[in-house]
Design a protein around this motif. Structure first.
Motif, PDB file in Angstrom:
ATOM      1  N   ARG A 124       1.255   3.611  -3.340  1.00 55.78           N
ATOM      2  CA  ARG A 124       0.119   4.400  -3.793  1.00 55.78           C
ATOM      3  C   ARG A 124      -0.423   5.292  -2.678  1.00 55.78           C
ATOM      4  NH1 ARG A 124      -1.919   6.447  -6.805  1.00 55.78           N
ATOM      5  NH2 ARG A 124      -4.022   5.631  -6.994  1.00 55.78           N
ATOM      6  N   LEU A 125      -0.234   4.912  -1.435  1.00 52.07           N
ATOM      7  CA  LEU A 125      -0.727   5.775  -0.344  1.00 52.07           C
ATOM      8  C   LEU A 125       0.294   6.863   0.009  1.00 52.07           C
ATOM      9  CD1 LEU A 125      -2.544   3.382   2.185  1.00 52.07           C
ATOM     10  CD2 LEU A 125      -3.572   5.045   0.643  1.00 52.07           C
ATOM     11  N   LEU A 184      -0.794  10.349   1.370  1.00 55.58           N
ATOM     12  CA  LEU A 184      -2.256  10.473   1.247  1.00 55.58           C
ATOM     13  C   LEU A 184      -3.010  10.317   2.565  1.00 55.58           C
ATOM     14  CD1 LEU A 184      -3.262   8.552  -2.044  1.00 55.58           C
ATOM     15  CD2 LEU A 184      -2.891  11.003  -1.704  1.00 55.58           C
ATOM     16  N   ASN A 234      -7.057   0.175  -6.267  1.00 58.35           N
ATOM     17  CA  ASN A 234      -6.324   1.326  -6.801  1.00 58.35           C
ATOM     18  C   ASN A 234      -5.137   1.724  -5.923  1.00 58.35           C
ATOM     19  OD1 ASN A 234      -6.095   4.254  -7.995  1.00 58.35           O
ATOM     20  ND2 ASN A 234      -7.592   3.173  -9.250  1.00 58.35           N
ATOM     21  N   MET A 235      -5.169   1.312  -4.658  1.00 54.28           N
ATOM     22  CA  MET A 235      -4.106   1.688  -3.719  1.00 54.28           C
ATOM     23  C   MET A 235      -3.082   0.566  -3.525  1.00 54.28           C
ATOM     24  SD  MET A 235      -4.649   4.726  -2.961  1.00 54.28           S
ATOM     25  CE  MET A 235      -5.973   5.777  -3.560  1.00 54.28           C
ATOM     26  N   LEU A 249       0.825  -1.212   0.000  1.00 57.21           N
ATOM     27  CA  LEU A 249       0.000   0.000   0.000  1.00 57.21           C
ATOM     28  C   LEU A 249       0.861   1.265   0.000  1.00 57.21           C
ATOM     29  CD1 LEU A 249      -2.537  -1.221   2.690  1.00 57.21           C
ATOM     30  CD2 LEU A 249      -3.189  -0.529   0.373  1.00 57.21           C
ATOM     31  N   LYS A 272      -6.814  11.528  -6.196  1.00 60.25           N
ATOM     32  CA  LYS A 272      -5.927  10.523  -5.619  1.00 60.25           C
ATOM     33  C   LYS A 272      -5.964   9.202  -6.374  1.00 60.25           C
ATOM     34  CE  LYS A 272      -6.305  12.687  -1.152  1.00 60.25           C
ATOM     35  NZ  LYS A 272      -7.330  13.338  -0.423  1.00 60.25           N
ATOM     36  N   VAL A 273      -6.944   9.065  -7.258  1.00 61.50           N
ATOM     37  CA  VAL A 273      -7.155   7.792  -7.945  1.00 61.50           C
ATOM     38  C   VAL A 273      -6.422   7.781  -9.287  1.00 61.50           C
ATOM     39  CG1 VAL A 273      -8.975   6.563  -9.202  1.00 61.50           C
ATOM     40  CG2 VAL A 273      -9.325   7.197  -6.814  1.00 61.50           C
ATOM     41  N   GLU A 274      -5.844   6.624  -9.622  1.00 58.14           N
ATOM     42  CA  GLU A 274      -5.263   6.417 -10.948  1.00 58.14           C
ATOM     43  C   GLU A 274      -6.399   6.014 -11.871  1.00 58.14           C
ATOM     44  OE1 GLU A 274      -2.359   6.069 -12.677  1.00 58.14           O
ATOM     45  OE2 GLU A 274      -0.980   6.835 -11.135  1.00 58.14           O
TER      46      GLU A 274
END
Ligand SMILES: C[S@@+](CC[C@H](N)C(=O)[O-])C[C@H]1O[C@@H](n2cnc3c(N)ncnc32)[C@H](O)[C@@H]1O
Lengths: 257, 122
Positions: free
Chosen positions: A113-114, A117, B7-8, A110, B47-49
């Motif tokens: 991508r985090l 965030l 997505n994360m 994680l 924040k999303v791809e």
């Protein structure tokens, strides 16, 4: 007159399993600290909230409930123990909440991508000083075994927290006096974090400290300025200060020097 | 597991450089209704791809998301409802996530992905 009592997880609705850590004094201390900080949390309006090491799910469920409903934030929790993640799932569902769950080591998978965030991160890590070989054992032992000074897992979590916390991110961390919370705060200070012990509680066995940490541009500046000669002096000067009930470094740090 | 979580997630195997997005092997998909919150969606949009979300939603059998997006679409209620459905209401209940580089399977069981690695993968 009707006083609104903020909701937290109810013990009878918290699920359990022989291999999973039941809510205990440390869990209650963390949730009490979150409750005490609730007004700030509501104002903060976090959009991503995360727990590392969710165990029974008592803490992340309480966080979701005390922030009042799920639709305004994304909640995600991890645990290395698959039983714990299942138990958390049951606890969350029993309270009518939704939290996304991942079985993983800390935030592995994680982290990328985090990156920057997470607005609120809560951690009640395995913090008990134990022989090194007990750390990361399977099952219930891994819920408390923290190695030398209880710092093994904490010291692996801190850099991950630094990576995934957003610019306005807050970390709430449970520690024991044996973990040397002062040293944790100093270490994070070097990365630009201000910190505060928001709750201190002594039980029969433990002296618990809940630390709140947040990025603070002023702290970072001051640290950079101190990289030269002054640094040695300052660290020397800071060490002997007895650990105050409530200490603030960063925003209000002038008062403490 | 929501598509937001897909997505994360990326492959965490040592040495993998292109671990995102994970491919999905679909066993069972469930839909769960979630309260609509436009502010939350606008917030998550940044924040999303997007491509990963579109591919993910197709894998779960939902084809309504546009391939290309721009932030002006966040004014459209119709778009927001589709985004909401894909991001939050579709769940991969059973199946697996597949590392795009190595083909390693991360199982998803009862909606929970297991990203634990074997010793030789860390
Ligand atoms: C002290 S318990 C806290 C449980 C729960 N959060 C609470 O407050 O009641 C610590 C939890 O961290 C988990 N844990 C230990 N090492 C971990 C790691 N490397 N990654 C993720 N979780 C871990 C344990 O399985 C356990 O559930």
């Amino acid at each position: 007159m009707c006083i609104m009592i903020p909701k937290i997880a109810q013990i009878p609705l918290v699920s359990s399993h022989p291999e999973v850590y039941d809510p205990c004094d440390d869990s209650f201390a963390l949730v009490d600290a979150l409750l005490a900080d609730r007004a700030n949390l509501l104002e903060h309006q976090p959009s991503i909230c995360m727990e590392i090491g969710c165990g029974s799910g008592y803490v992340i469920t309480s966080l979701a409930l005390l922030l009042g409903g799920n639709s305004s934030a994304y909640y995600i929790a991890t645990d290395i123990n698959p039983h714990a993640v299942r138990v958390t799932q049951e606890t969350i569902e029993a309270h009518g909440c939704h939290v996304e769950l991942v079985i993983t080591d800390i935030a592995s998978g994680l982290e990328k991508r985090l990156n920057r965030l997470v607005d609120v991160l809560v951690v009640n890590p395995p913090y008990v000083p134990t022989p090194e070989e007990e750390v990361g054992c399977s099952g219930i032992t891994s819920s408390w075994a923290g190695g030398v000074n209880g710092r093994d897992v904490i010291d692996r979590i801190l850099p991950v927290a630094d990576k995934i916390l957003s610019d306005r991110g807050w970390l709430y961390l449970v520690t024991l006096s044996e973990n040397n919370p002062l040293d944790i705060c100093l270490q994070m200070r070097r990365k630009g974090y201000a910190s505060r012990i928001i709750l201190q509680r002594s039980t029969q066995e433990e002296n618990l400290h809940i630390i709140k940490l947040w990025r603070d541009s002023e702290t970072l500046l001051e640290e950079n300025e101190c990289m030269g000669l002054k640094k040695t002096n300052r660290v020397k000067n800071m060490n002997p200060i007895p650990f105050p009930q409530v200490s603030v470094w960063g925003c209000d740090s002038r008062n403490n020097r | 597991m929501r598509l937001l979580t897909h997505n994360m997630l990326s492959s965490n195997i040592k040495g993998v450089t292109n671990g995102f997005p994970l491919r999905m092997e679909v066993g069972k998909v469930v839909e769960k209704t979630v309260d609509f919150n436009a502010d939350f969606l606008r917030n998550m949009f940044a924040k999303v791809e997007w491509n990963a979300l579109v591919e993910g939603s197709k894998a779960l059998g939902y084809f309504e998301l546009p391939d290309n997006v721009e932030s002006s679409m966040l004014e459209s209620d119709e778009f927001l409802h589709k985004f909401h459905h894909a991001l939050l209401e579709l769940h991969l209940e059973q199946g697996a996530l597949i590392c795009p580089e190595t083909g390693r399977r991360f199982p998803v069981s009862k909606g929970i992905p297991n990203m634990l690695l074997h010793e030789d993968e860390v």
